[in-house]
Design an enzyme around this catalytic site. Structure first.
Site, short mmCIF file in Angstrom:
data_model
loop_
_atom_site.label_atom_id
_atom_site.label_comp_id
_atom_site.label_asym_id
_atom_site.label_seq_id
_atom_site.Cartn_x
_atom_site.Cartn_y
_atom_site.Cartn_z
N ASP A 101 1.48 5.09 1.61
CA ASP A 101 1.18 6.23 2.57
C ASP A 101 1.58 7.73 2.18
OD1 ASP A 101 -0.03 3.89 4.23
OD2 ASP A 101 1.84 3.63 5.16
N ASP B 25 10.76 4.87 12.59
CA ASP B 25 11.57 3.83 13.45
C ASP B 25 12.92 3.44 12.74
OD1 ASP B 25 10.49 2.55 11.14
OD2 ASP B 25 9.32 1.05 12.15
N ASP C 165 0.93 -1.18 -0.07
CA ASP C 165 -0.09 0.04 0.07
C ASP C 165 0.94 1.27 -0.02
OD1 ASP C 165 0.94 0.01 2.76
OD2 ASP C 165 -0.81 -0.64 3.26
#
Length: 461
Positions: free
Chosen positions: A76, A156, A74
């Site tokens: 983002d 992260d 997907d």
């Protein structure tokens, strides 16, 4: 007082994340990503935000995967627009989330997740920072907006901190993530201990992404992983389940499980996994099952989460079932008792949704029925809606050595045969015919004869 404050501000050492920040702009001729590789909805979302006067970039795993030649699952988008401003621009959108508000923009069947740039949760020394973390350092509140640079530092791993501008086809890299991708290196942003404490799920994510992307975890990033593994016990079970499911469905589940065990991360995640892997039959069973699962994922075939968890917990059920039978319980009641016991234990550690319980239990409960190959029982078993999953499970048991290979071969032949052939394959059912009761040769006593005659001749007797 003021002098002390100024001294503290100006003498403060730069954190690891601050010292890493240095913006690099990578042109399309170097990175090779083109607009046509982006889905129409994601492209439209980013460009519409830019046309409305906001900054908007494709971020995270999608940019990383495109650089690695993979197809993103997907896309983002990150922007400096607030959730309310995003919602006003897109008619088909909704604001979601509590910990950090996001906007889902819908275009037909596709949904694009749009987030506002995040900033640091609070000042490091302020009272708000104490309130936003727990005693172990885990972030409890993270709903703070910030700049694009701050957003990059709050992510992260460096490979996930790249921003792609679809209008200019440029990549913005603040943390050398582009170089890390080229070097196949998984590196956490900032101080590893602090960042893992903020979100212990990153311990699992590091292992999963390294296996999925064929990367090596950076030495400094890997060093505290084993020591911080107990922090997983403080993570909500639902988050652990979601991450475990991603790991098992990554297409590299076997590699991940081996790595989890090597780094001591299986304790508190699947507490029974180390027990299962220490059993010779259990380890072989798990290995074969995960290999098959990985192959199905790579071939884009469906994989049932219920089937996977039935595999992982089967040998615990088997051990408890055998112990109950050894203590005198009948086989079938003992099996159902073992199933309930193991699932109740697992629900306390890992939030397996109840909707999977029925699938898991049906697969387990059907296993003894494969051994009953007489009469109409095999035909009734074929008609069961969960037969295929239970059949595949039984074949795994044969392949691992738990059941004989001949047993699985019989079922394979039975399944591929037509009905007349199936009838011939069934063993002859031997039934013991009850003989007629022999009449007594004793002479009836006079009293019994009289009674008999009276009962016939006189119905009222």
């Amino acid at each position: 007082m003021i002098r002390k404050f100024l001294s503290k501000v100006f003498s403060r050492k730069a954190t690891a994340s601050e010292s890493l920040v240095k913006l690099s702009i990578i042109s399309s001729k170097h990175h090779g990503i083109r607009r046509h590789q982006i889905t129409p909805c994601a492209l439209k979302t980013a460009l519409n935000l830019q046309q409305a006067g906001f900054s908007a970039y494709l971020v995270g795993g999608a940019v990383r995967d495109l650089l690695l030649g993979l197809v993103p699952k997907d896309f983002d988008v990150a922007t400096d627009a607030t959730p309310e401003e995003i919602h006003k621009i897109f008619r088909r959108s909704r604001i979601i989330g509590r910990r950090f508000r996001l906007v889902h923009v819908m275009c037909g069947a596709e949904t694009v997740e749009v987030s506002t740039f995040r900033g640091p949760s609070s000042n490091d020394d302020g009272p708000a920072s104490i309130q936003s973390i727990d005693q172990h350092g885990r972030l409890l509140h993270d709903n703070v907006f910030g700049s694009q640079e701050e957003d990059a530092k709050r992510r992260d791993f460096t490979v996930n901190a790249l921003f792609y501008d679809p209008a200019k086809e440029e990549i913005l890299d603040y943390l050398n993530g582009y170089d890390d991708i080229k070097a196949k290196k998984m590196r956490i942003i900032g101080d590893p201990v602090q960042r893992f404490r903020e979100d212990p799920v990153r311990l699992l994510r590091a292992v999963r992404l390294a296996a999925k992307l064929d990367m090596q975890i950076d030495t400094e990033t890997a060093k505290p992983i084993g020591d911080l593994a107990p922090l997983l016990q403080n993570v909500p079970p639902s988050r652990l389940f979601d991450e475990m499911l991603k790991l098992l469905l990554s297409g590299h589940a076997l590699t991940c499980v081996v790595e989890l065990r090597a780094r001591g991360l299986h304790h508190g995640l699947l507490p029974m996994l180390d027990v299962i892997l220490e059993q010779p039959l259990g380890e072989r069973f798990i290995t074969i099952a995960l290999k098959n699962t990985d192959e199905r994922v790579r071939q884009n075939k469906p994989v049932s989460p219920g089937f996977l968890f039935a595999i992982l917990l089967w040998h615990e059920v088997l051990a408890y079932w055998n112990s109950l039978q050894a203590s005198g319980e009948k086989p079938l009641p003992a099996l159902f008792k073992a199933m309930d016991h193991i699932l109740s234990l697992q629900h306390k550690k890992l939030a397996v949704p109840r909707r999977f319980d029925a699938v898991i239990q049906e697969i387990w409960a059907m296993q003894p029925r494969f051994e009953a190959r007489v009469g109409r029982k095999p035909f009734r078993l074929l008609a069961h809606p969960r037969f295929r999953a239970a059949y595949d499970f039984m074949l795994l048991r044969c392949e691992s050595g738990e059941l004989s290979i001949e047993f699985g071969e019989w079922w394979k032949t039975f399944l591929s045969a037509d009905n007349p052939e199936r009838e011939k394959m069934l063993p002859k059912q031997t039934t013991i015919k009850k003989g007629r009761r022999k009449r007594s040769h004793k002479k009836p006593s006079p009293n019994s004869v009289i009674t008999s005659e009276n009962s016939i001749d006189n119905p009222d007797t």
